[in-house]
Design a protein around this motif. Structure first.
Motif, PDB file in Angstrom:
ATOM      1  N   TRP A   1       6.931  -4.183  76.555  1.00  0.00           N
ATOM      2  CA  TRP A   1       6.935  -3.711  75.845  1.00  0.00           C
ATOM      3  C   TRP A   1       6.326  -5.592  75.794  1.00  0.00           C
ATOM      4  O   TRP A   1       4.736  -5.677  74.967  1.00  0.00           O
ATOM      5  N   ASP A   2       7.029  -5.761  76.265  1.00  0.00           N
ATOM      6  CA  ASP A   2       6.336  -7.344  75.963  1.00  0.00           C
ATOM      7  C   ASP A   2       5.460  -8.473  76.918  1.00  0.00           C
ATOM      8  O   ASP A   2       4.886  -9.180  76.827  1.00  0.00           O
ATOM      9  N   LEU A   3       4.834  -7.202  77.596  1.00  0.00           N
ATOM     10  CA  LEU A   3       3.906  -7.154  78.812  1.00  0.00           C
ATOM     11  C   LEU A   3       2.507  -7.075  77.967  1.00  0.00           C
ATOM     12  O   LEU A   3       1.667  -7.055  78.020  1.00  0.00           O
ATOM     13  N   ASN A   4       3.071  -5.883  77.002  1.00  0.00           N
ATOM     14  CA  ASN A   4       1.509  -5.512  76.581  1.00  0.00           C
ATOM     15  C   ASN A   4       1.154  -6.500  75.005  1.00  0.00           C
ATOM     16  O   ASN A   4       0.838  -6.799  73.739  1.00  0.00           O
ATOM     17  N   VAL A   5       0.145  -7.426  75.756  1.00  0.00           N
ATOM     18  CA  VAL A   5      -0.314  -9.376  74.480  1.00  0.00           C
ATOM     19  C   VAL A   5      -1.186  -8.589  74.085  1.00  0.00           C
ATOM     20  O   VAL A   5      -0.599  -9.107  72.994  1.00  0.00           O
ATOM     21  N   GLY A   6      -2.207  -7.578  74.054  1.00  0.00           N
ATOM     22  CA  GLY A   6      -3.144  -7.062  73.565  1.00  0.00           C
ATOM     23  C   GLY A   6      -2.775  -6.153  73.132  1.00  0.00           C
ATOM     24  O   GLY A   6      -3.408  -5.557  73.682  1.00  0.00           O
ATOM     25  N   ARG A   7      -2.956  -6.136  71.507  1.00  0.00           N
ATOM     26  CA  ARG A   7      -2.280  -4.519  71.151  1.00  0.00           C
ATOM     27  C   ARG A   7      -3.391  -3.588  70.815  1.00  0.00           C
ATOM     28  O   ARG A   7      -3.499  -3.043  71.358  1.00  0.00           O
TER      29      ARG A   7
END
Length: 167
Positions: free
Chosen positions: A78-84
């Motif tokens: 989830w930490d790589l999911n920068v742009g929701r």
């Protein structure tokens, strides 16, 4: 000494329950905590958003393969999911080695499977010859895929090494 730095602590709990004070229930990865304070000079509200880190994982399939096979690489973090609202990407290197020496390296771009999923995939093509656009992975060589999860601290590295089948 006067530093102008103020610190505080907020307790989090991974399971819902009855919490007293400012304890945050169900604080799991992806949970965002917004901290707001009013500064008097210069006057204005200051806002900071903190996201609770997740522990990432790395999977490579198939577990055994022959030269020329495609390798499906999946990183879940989830930490790589920068742009929701966006489909994000993550770039990593995959190495092929034999005799203890790295013989070929391929840069692989993993793409999020959808907006806000935290799951990133890519297919890496291998070849028994040193052809452009794929990883040179002759029979008997090793293919190493490594993912380093930078959050939480300290960083956690997961390494998968597969031996390319002979004949």
């Amino acid at each position: 000494p006067t530093t102008g730095v103020f610190t505080g602590e907020i307790k989090t709990n991974t399971a819902p329950g009855t919490a007293a004070g400012v304890e945050i229930d169900s604080a799991t990865s992806r949970t965002e905590i917004t901290v707001t304070y009013t500064d008097l000079a210069p006057f204005g509200n200051r806002v900071a958003v903190v996201r609770i880190a997740s522990v990432g994982s790395l999977v490579a399939n198939p577990p055994a393969f022959e030269s020329g096979a495609d390798i499906l690489i999946t990183v879940t973090d989830w930490d790589l999911n920068v742009g929701r609202a966006l489909i994000d990407t993550y770039v990593m290197a995959v190495n092929q080695s034999s005799g203890g020496l790295v013989r070929d390296t391929e840069t692989v771009t993993l793409t999020e499977t959808g907006a806000d999923t935290g799951i990133f995939t890519a297919v890496l093509q291998t070849s028994g010859t040193d052809a452009a656009g794929g990883l040179h992975a002759p029979p008997g060589s090793d293919v190493t895929i490594e993912y380093t999860d930078e959050a939480p601290t300290p960083a956690v590295t997961t390494t998968i090494t597969r031996r390319v089948a002979i004949g």
